[in-house]
Design a protein around this motif. Structure first.
Motif, PDB file in Angstrom:
ATOM      1  N   UNK A  14       0.827  -1.205   0.000  1.00 28.68           N
ATOM      2  CA  UNK A  14       0.000   0.000   0.000  1.00 28.68           C
ATOM      3  C   UNK A  14       0.862   1.257   0.000  1.00 28.68           C
ATOM      4  N   UNK A  15       1.960   1.202   0.751  1.00 25.43           N
ATOM      5  CA  UNK A  15       2.848   2.363   0.803  1.00 25.43           C
ATOM      6  C   UNK A  15       3.493   2.609  -0.561  1.00 25.43           C
ATOM      7  N   UNK A  16       3.812   1.539  -1.265  1.00 23.79           N
ATOM      8  CA  UNK A  16       4.396   1.679  -2.605  1.00 23.79           C
ATOM      9  C   UNK A  16       3.424   2.397  -3.539  1.00 23.79           C
ATOM     10  N   UNK A  17       2.159   1.984  -3.519  1.00 27.49           N
ATOM     11  CA  UNK A  17       1.179   2.611  -4.412  1.00 27.49           C
ATOM     12  C   UNK A  17       0.891   4.053  -4.005  1.00 27.49           C
ATOM     13  N   UNK A  18       0.950   4.320  -2.716  1.00 25.06           N
ATOM     14  CA  UNK A  18       0.800   5.710  -2.272  1.00 25.06           C
ATOM     15  C   UNK A  18       1.925   6.566  -2.849  1.00 25.06           C
ATOM     16  N   UNK A  19       3.150   6.043  -2.788  1.00 26.28           N
ATOM     17  CA  UNK A  19       4.299   6.791  -3.293  1.00 26.28           C
ATOM     18  C   UNK A  19       4.241   6.952  -4.810  1.00 26.28           C
ATOM     19  N   UNK A  20       3.746   5.933  -5.497  1.00 26.55           N
ATOM     20  CA  UNK A  20       3.601   6.042  -6.951  1.00 26.55           C
ATOM     21  C   UNK A  20       2.654   7.188  -7.310  1.00 26.55           C
ATOM     22  N   UNK A  21       1.555   7.279  -6.576  1.00 23.22           N
ATOM     23  CA  UNK A  21       0.604   8.367  -6.825  1.00 23.22           C
ATOM     24  C   UNK A  21       1.214   9.717  -6.466  1.00 23.22           C
ATOM     25  N   UNK A  57      15.296   2.546  -4.245  1.00 24.62           N
ATOM     26  CA  UNK A  57      16.053   3.387  -5.175  1.00 24.62           C
ATOM     27  C   UNK A  57      15.118   4.054  -6.178  1.00 24.62           C
ATOM     28  N   UNK A  58      14.137   3.312  -6.671  1.00 25.68           N
ATOM     29  CA  UNK A  58      13.207   3.856  -7.664  1.00 25.68           C
ATOM     30  C   UNK A  58      12.308   4.930  -7.071  1.00 25.68           C
ATOM     31  N   UNK A  59      11.929   4.756  -5.805  1.00 20.98           N
ATOM     32  CA  UNK A  59      11.003   5.692  -5.161  1.00 20.98           C
ATOM     33  C   UNK A  59      11.718   6.755  -4.325  1.00 20.98           C
ATOM     34  N   UNK A  60      13.041   6.652  -4.253  1.00 18.90           N
ATOM     35  CA  UNK A  60      13.853   7.624  -3.514  1.00 18.90           C
ATOM     36  C   UNK A  60      13.451   7.691  -2.042  1.00 18.90           C
ATOM     37  N   UNK A  61      13.341   6.529  -1.416  1.00 20.15           N
ATOM     38  CA  UNK A  61      13.066   6.449   0.017  1.00 20.15           C
ATOM     39  C   UNK A  61      14.035   5.449   0.628  1.00 20.15           C
ATOM     40  N   UNK A  62      14.111   5.432   1.937  1.00 20.93           N
ATOM     41  CA  UNK A  62      14.993   4.497   2.624  1.00 20.93           C
ATOM     42  C   UNK A  62      14.237   3.219   2.969  1.00 20.93           C
ATOM     43  N   UNK A  63      14.957   2.129   3.227  1.00 23.86           N
ATOM     44  CA  UNK A  63      14.291   0.898   3.665  1.00 23.86           C
ATOM     45  C   UNK A  63      13.472   1.108   4.932  1.00 23.86           C
ATOM     46  N   UNK A  64      13.952   1.963   5.834  1.00 21.62           N
ATOM     47  CA  UNK A  64      13.210   2.226   7.067  1.00 21.62           C
ATOM     48  C   UNK A  64      11.823   2.767   6.752  1.00 21.62           C
ATOM     49  N   UNK A  65      11.763   3.735   5.848  1.00 24.06           N
ATOM     50  CA  UNK A  65      10.471   4.339   5.516  1.00 24.06           C
ATOM     51  C   UNK A  65       9.538   3.320   4.873  1.00 24.06           C
ATOM     52  N   UNK A  66      10.100   2.505   3.989  1.00 27.17           N
ATOM     53  CA  UNK A  66       9.270   1.541   3.268  1.00 27.17           C
ATOM     54  C   UNK A  66       8.746   0.442   4.187  1.00 27.17           C
ATOM     55  N   UNK A 125       5.583   3.939   9.004  1.00 24.72           N
ATOM     56  CA  UNK A 125       5.424   5.345   9.346  1.00 24.72           C
ATOM     57  C   UNK A 125       4.302   5.933   8.506  1.00 24.72           C
ATOM     58  N   UNK A 126       3.495   6.801   9.101  1.00 23.55           N
ATOM     59  CA  UNK A 126       2.376   7.383   8.374  1.00 23.55           C
ATOM     60  C   UNK A 126       2.848   8.169   7.170  1.00 23.55           C
ATOM     61  N   UNK A 127       1.992   8.229   6.162  1.00 26.89           N
ATOM     62  CA  UNK A 127       2.410   8.799   4.889  1.00 26.89           C
ATOM     63  C   UNK A 127       2.703  10.290   4.928  1.00 26.89           C
ATOM     64  N   UNK A 141      12.522   8.880   7.577  1.00 22.30           N
ATOM     65  CA  UNK A 141      13.023   7.912   6.622  1.00 22.30           C
ATOM     66  C   UNK A 141      13.472   8.519   5.317  1.00 22.30           C
ATOM     67  N   UNK A 142      13.259   9.819   5.124  1.00 24.68           N
ATOM     68  CA  UNK A 142      13.695  10.456   3.892  1.00 24.68           C
ATOM     69  C   UNK A 142      14.927  11.308   4.181  1.00 24.68           C
ATOM     70  N   UNK A 143      15.800  11.375   3.209  1.00 23.69           N
ATOM     71  CA  UNK A 143      16.987  12.221   3.312  1.00 23.69           C
ATOM     72  C   UNK A 143      17.805  11.928   4.570  1.00 23.69           C
TER      73      UNK A 143
END
Length: 209
Positions: A5-12, A52-61, A65-67, A72-74
């Motif tokens: 679900x988090x992946x699809x949120x990030x895609x959007x 790598x494709x979504x530019x996030x860390x493994x922790x965030x994925x 953590x709420x969207x 988890x970023x930067x």
């Protein structure tokens, strides 16, 4: 929210199509679609390419953590192998309360400042560090000029002195606890010190305890 679900949120959020995501990760579009249809998650072997494709860390994925969080970023990550002193130090630090952590950080900063201060002076004098042990640094003149001495810097008390390579005579206001340590180190490394000075070939003396 699951990983899928988090992946699809990030895609959007990134306005990225499943086709583009597939091209970036090498994951088939049918597999990506299954994550949504079957409410499943990607395998662990695909996590890094997804991040790598979504530019996030493994922790965030992975963490849930709420969207709307930036966690988890930067963030810079450092991999520290188990069984090392660095790992042990971090584990000990993590077990400390906030007061003890503050004391440790203050002590570490003081050591860093003292080392930096003398290292700058040593660099200007063409002094090169050839040994470090028990919070003690030893520097030798890289031009091999003058009498055969080395500078001895005790970081903890910020005391600087000299050591005669040939006689072992120590000058400097070292405490009664530190001076015997320097003497013992000199006894074990006298021949190597003389060899460095006589051959004029600078080298780092092996660790000593």
């Amino acid at each position: 929210m699951t990983i899928g679900q988090r992946i699809f949120y990030l895609l959007e959020e990134k306005h990225m199509t499943q086709k583009e995501f597939s091209d970036r990760t090498g994951i088939a579009t049918t597999t990506i679609s299954d994550w949504r249809k079957k409410n499943t998650n990607p395998g662990s072997d695909k996590i890094m390419s997804i991040c790598a494709a979504l530019d996030v860390t493994p922790e965030y994925l992975l963490s849930g953590v709420t969207e709307d969080s930036d966690r988890g970023r930067n963030i810079d990550y450092m991999v520290i192998p188990t069984g090392t002193e660095e790992r042990e130090l971090i584990e000990i630090f993590n077990d400390m309360n906030f007061v003890d952590r503050a004391h440790v950080m203050e002590y570490a900063r003081k050591i860093s400042e003292r080392k930096s201060r003398y290292c700058e002076t040593a660099k200007a004098k063409s002094m090169v560090k050839i040994a470090e042990f028990c919070d003690i640094e030893v520097f030798m003149n890289s031009n091999f000029e003058g009498e055969p001495f080395v500078d001895v810097n005790y970081i903890d008390d910020d005391v600087l002195g000299k050591l005669d390579i040939r006689s072992g005579v120590i000058s400097g206001n070292f405490s009664k606890y530190v001076r015997p340590v320097i003497e013992a180190w000199y006894k074990d490394n006298k021949n190597l010190l003389e060899s460095i000075w006589n051959t004029k070939k600078m080298m780092m003396i092996p660790a000593w305890e």
